[in-house]
Design a protein around this motif. Structure first.
Motif, PDB file in Angstrom:
ATOM      1  N   ALA A 169     -11.811   1.208   8.824  1.00 45.82           N
ATOM      2  CA  ALA A 169     -11.607   1.703   7.458  1.00 45.82           C
ATOM      3  C   ALA A 169     -10.217   2.333   7.307  1.00 45.82           C
ATOM      4  O   ALA A 169      -9.537   2.126   6.298  1.00 45.82           O
ATOM      5  N   LYS A 170      -9.791   3.086   8.329  1.00 45.81           N
ATOM      6  CA  LYS A 170      -8.473   3.716   8.276  1.00 45.81           C
ATOM      7  C   LYS A 170      -7.369   2.663   8.266  1.00 45.81           C
ATOM      8  O   LYS A 170      -6.395   2.765   7.507  1.00 45.81           O
ATOM      9  N   VAL A 171      -7.515   1.614   9.070  1.00 46.73           N
ATOM     10  CA  VAL A 171      -6.523   0.541   9.106  1.00 46.73           C
ATOM     11  C   VAL A 171      -6.475  -0.174   7.759  1.00 46.73           C
ATOM     12  O   VAL A 171      -5.399  -0.502   7.252  1.00 46.73           O
ATOM     13  N   ARG A 172      -7.627  -0.410   7.146  1.00 46.47           N
ATOM     14  CA  ARG A 172      -7.653  -1.059   5.829  1.00 46.47           C
ATOM     15  C   ARG A 172      -6.972  -0.199   4.772  1.00 46.47           C
ATOM     16  O   ARG A 172      -6.254  -0.711   3.909  1.00 46.47           O
ATOM     17  N   ARG A 173      -7.207   1.122   4.809  1.00 44.67           N
ATOM     18  CA  ARG A 173      -6.562   2.015   3.848  1.00 44.67           C
ATOM     19  C   ARG A 173      -5.042   1.994   4.009  1.00 44.67           C
ATOM     20  O   ARG A 173      -4.305   1.888   3.040  1.00 44.67           O
ATOM     21  N   VAL A 174      -4.580   2.084   5.262  1.00 40.51           N
ATOM     22  CA  VAL A 174      -3.141   2.084   5.519  1.00 40.51           C
ATOM     23  C   VAL A 174      -2.527   0.756   5.092  1.00 40.51           C
ATOM     24  O   VAL A 174      -1.467   0.729   4.459  1.00 40.51           O
ATOM     25  N   SER A 175      -3.202  -0.340   5.391  1.00 43.86           N
ATOM     26  CA  SER A 175      -2.652  -1.641   4.994  1.00 43.86           C
ATOM     27  C   SER A 175      -2.660  -1.793   3.472  1.00 43.86           C
ATOM     28  O   SER A 175      -1.746  -2.396   2.908  1.00 43.86           O
ATOM     29  N   GLY A 176      -3.652  -1.235   2.803  1.00 47.77           N
ATOM     30  CA  GLY A 176      -3.677  -1.258   1.337  1.00 47.77           C
ATOM     31  C   GLY A 176      -2.521  -0.469   0.738  1.00 47.77           C
ATOM     32  O   GLY A 176      -1.885  -0.913  -0.219  1.00 47.77           O
ATOM     33  N   HIS A 177      -2.232   0.710   1.304  1.00 48.71           N
ATOM     34  CA  HIS A 177      -1.106   1.509   0.829  1.00 48.71           C
ATOM     35  C   HIS A 177       0.211   0.778   1.085  1.00 48.71           C
ATOM     36  O   HIS A 177       1.107   0.779   0.247  1.00 48.71           O
ATOM     37  N   PHE A 178       0.320   0.151   2.252  1.00 54.94           N
ATOM     38  CA  PHE A 178       1.533  -0.590   2.584  1.00 54.94           C
ATOM     39  C   PHE A 178       1.728  -1.753   1.616  1.00 54.94           C
ATOM     40  O   PHE A 178       2.813  -1.963   1.090  1.00 54.94           O
ATOM     41  N   ARG A 179       0.661  -2.503   1.366  1.00 56.08           N
ATOM     42  CA  ARG A 179       0.732  -3.643   0.449  1.00 56.08           C
ATOM     43  C   ARG A 179       1.116  -3.185  -0.955  1.00 56.08           C
ATOM     44  O   ARG A 179       1.943  -3.805  -1.630  1.00 56.08           O
ATOM     45  N   ALA A 180       0.513  -2.076  -1.404  1.00 52.05           N
ATOM     46  CA  ALA A 180       0.835  -1.557  -2.737  1.00 52.05           C
ATOM     47  C   ALA A 180       2.301  -1.122  -2.809  1.00 52.05           C
ATOM     48  O   ALA A 180       2.972  -1.347  -3.825  1.00 52.05           O
ATOM     49  N   GLY A 181       2.801  -0.513  -1.745  1.00 51.58           N
ATOM     50  CA  GLY A 181       4.205  -0.103  -1.716  1.00 51.58           C
ATOM     51  C   GLY A 181       5.149  -1.284  -1.775  1.00 51.58           C
ATOM     52  O   GLY A 181       6.156  -1.263  -2.492  1.00 51.58           O
ATOM     53  N   VAL A 182       4.832  -2.333  -1.020  1.00 48.14           N
ATOM     54  CA  VAL A 182       5.677  -3.530  -1.036  1.00 48.14           C
ATOM     55  C   VAL A 182       5.646  -4.183  -2.416  1.00 48.14           C
ATOM     56  O   VAL A 182       6.689  -4.575  -2.948  1.00 48.14           O
ATOM     57  N   GLU A 183       4.475  -4.291  -3.014  1.00 46.05           N
ATOM     58  CA  GLU A 183       4.372  -4.878  -4.356  1.00 46.05           C
ATOM     59  C   GLU A 183       5.143  -4.047  -5.380  1.00 46.05           C
ATOM     60  O   GLU A 183       5.777  -4.596  -6.279  1.00 46.05           O
ATOM     61  N   ASN A 184       5.097  -2.737  -5.235  1.00 44.12           N
ATOM     62  CA  ASN A 184       5.825  -1.852  -6.145  1.00 44.12           C
ATOM     63  C   ASN A 184       7.331  -2.052  -5.997  1.00 44.12           C
ATOM     64  O   ASN A 184       8.052  -2.104  -6.997  1.00 44.12           O
ATOM     65  N   MET A 185       7.818  -2.184  -4.752  1.00 41.54           N
ATOM     66  CA  MET A 185       9.246  -2.420  -4.541  1.00 41.54           C
ATOM     67  C   MET A 185       9.671  -3.760  -5.126  1.00 41.54           C
ATOM     68  O   MET A 185      10.736  -3.869  -5.741  1.00 41.54           O
ATOM     69  N   ILE A 186       8.838  -4.786  -4.983  1.00 46.23           N
ATOM     70  CA  ILE A 186       9.147  -6.099  -5.547  1.00 46.23           C
ATOM     71  C   ILE A 186       9.205  -6.016  -7.063  1.00 46.23           C
ATOM     72  O   ILE A 186      10.117  -6.547  -7.704  1.00 46.23           O
ATOM     73  N   ARG A 187       8.241  -5.322  -7.658  1.00 46.90           N
ATOM     74  CA  ARG A 187       8.200  -5.174  -9.113  1.00 46.90           C
ATOM     75  C   ARG A 187       9.438  -4.436  -9.614  1.00 46.90           C
ATOM     76  O   ARG A 187      10.043  -4.824 -10.615  1.00 46.90           O
ATOM     77  N   GLU A 188       9.856  -3.367  -8.905  1.00 46.28           N
ATOM     78  CA  GLU A 188      11.046  -2.625  -9.314  1.00 46.28           C
ATOM     79  C   GLU A 188      12.294  -3.483  -9.202  1.00 46.28           C
ATOM     80  O   GLU A 188      13.172  -3.424 -10.072  1.00 46.28           O
ATOM     81  N   ALA A 189      12.381  -4.295  -8.147  1.00 47.37           N
ATOM     82  CA  ALA A 189      13.541  -5.175  -7.977  1.00 47.37           C
ATOM     83  C   ALA A 189      13.598  -6.200  -9.103  1.00 47.37           C
ATOM     84  O   ALA A 189      14.679  -6.491  -9.633  1.00 47.37           O
ATOM     85  N   GLU A 190      12.447  -6.740  -9.486  1.00 50.78           N
ATOM     86  CA  GLU A 190      12.413  -7.697 -10.587  1.00 50.78           C
ATOM     87  C   GLU A 190      12.824  -7.033 -11.899  1.00 50.78           C
ATOM     88  O   GLU A 190      13.548  -7.625 -12.707  1.00 50.78           O
ATOM     89  N   LEU A 191      12.366  -5.799 -12.126  1.00 54.69           N
ATOM     90  CA  LEU A 191      12.736  -5.082 -13.348  1.00 54.69           C
ATOM     91  C   LEU A 191      14.235  -4.813 -13.391  1.00 54.69           C
ATOM     92  O   LEU A 191      14.872  -4.958 -14.439  1.00 54.69           O
ATOM     93  N   GLU A 192      14.814  -4.409 -12.250  1.00 49.80           N
ATOM     94  CA  GLU A 192      16.252  -4.169 -12.213  1.00 49.80           C
ATOM     95  C   GLU A 192      17.021  -5.453 -12.501  1.00 49.80           C
ATOM     96  O   GLU A 192      18.028  -5.439 -13.221  1.00 49.80           O
ATOM     97  N   GLU A 193      16.540  -6.563 -11.953  1.00 46.81           N
ATOM     98  CA  GLU A 193      17.187  -7.851 -12.185  1.00 46.81           C
ATOM     99  C   GLU A 193      17.126  -8.232 -13.667  1.00 46.81           C
ATOM    100  O   GLU A 193      18.118  -8.690 -14.242  1.00 46.81           O
ATOM    101  N   MET A 194      15.956  -8.031 -14.296  1.00 50.67           N
ATOM    102  CA  MET A 194      15.826  -8.342 -15.713  1.00 50.67           C
ATOM    103  C   MET A 194      16.702  -7.429 -16.564  1.00 50.67           C
ATOM    104  O   MET A 194      17.323  -7.874 -17.532  1.00 50.67           O
ATOM    105  N   GLU A 195      16.770  -6.132 -16.219  1.00 48.81           N
ATOM    106  CA  GLU A 195      17.611  -5.206 -16.976  1.00 48.81           C
ATOM    107  C   GLU A 195      19.082  -5.594 -16.874  1.00 48.81           C
ATOM    108  O   GLU A 195      19.817  -5.527 -17.856  1.00 48.81           O
ATOM    109  N   LYS A 196      19.518  -6.028 -15.688  1.00 47.56           N
ATOM    110  CA  LYS A 196      20.896  -6.468 -15.508  1.00 47.56           C
ATOM    111  C   LYS A 196      21.170  -7.695 -16.385  1.00 47.56           C
ATOM    112  O   LYS A 196      22.198  -7.778 -17.052  1.00 47.56           O
TER     113      LYS A 196
END
Length: 124
Positions: free
Chosen positions: A37-64
Motif C-alpha cells: 500500500a505504501k509503495v502504491r501511494r508513493v508511486s501515485g504521488h510520483f505519477r501525479a507529480g510527473v503529470e503535473n510537470m507535463i501539464r505545466e510544460a504544455e501550458l508554458e508552451e501554449m502561452e509562448k
C-alpha cells in the motif's frame, strides 16, 4: 501484470508456511500488505507529480505560442487610436485585453469602403 499462475502461487504459499511458520504468517502478510500500500501511494504521488510537470510544460508552451501570435497581430495592426494605449493598459490590469471592442474613433480609416479588409471567400 507479473503473469503468475496458480502453480507458482501455491509454491510461494508452501515456502512461506515452511519458512515463516503458520503462527507468524498472518502478521507477515499484514506487513507485506502495508508495504504494498505504501509503495502504491508513493508511486501515485510520483505519477501525479510527473503529470503535473507535463501539464505545466504544455501550458508554458501554449502561452509562448499565444504571446508570439499576439505580437504578430499587434505588429500587423498598428495603434488604432490616441486612447488605445490607456484602454489596453486598463484591460491588461483586468485581464480582458482580448475582450475590448474598438470604438468607431479607434478603428483605422479604410481607404476603400467597398472592399472589406478581410475577405470571407477567395476571389476568383
Amino acid at each position: 501484470m507479473f503473469d503468475i499462475g496458480f502453480d507458482e502461487m501455491l509454491l510461494v504459499a508452501i515456502v512461506a508456511i515452511v519458512v515463516i511458520g503458520p503462527k507468524d504468517l498472518p502478521m507477515a502478510l499484514r506487513t507485506v500488505g502495508r508495504w504494498v500500500a505504501k509503495v502504491r501511494r508513493v508511486s501515485g504521488h510520483f505519477r501525479a507529480g510527473v503529470e503535473n510537470m507535463i501539464r505545466e510544460a504544455e501550458l508554458e508552451e501554449m502561452e509562448k505560442k499565444w504571446r508570439e501570435q499576439n505580437a504578430a497581430i499587434l505588429a500587423a495592426h498598428p495603434d488604432p487610436g490616441p486612447d488605445a494605449e490607456a484602454r489596453a493598459a486598463a484591460a491588461a490590469a483586468e485581464g480582458d485585453a482580448a475582450m475590448l471592442p474598438l470604438t468607431p474613433a479607434d478603428k483605422p480609416a479604410s481607404t476603400d469602403d467597398a472592399t472589406p479588409e478581410l475577405p470571407l471567400a477567395p476571389s476568383r
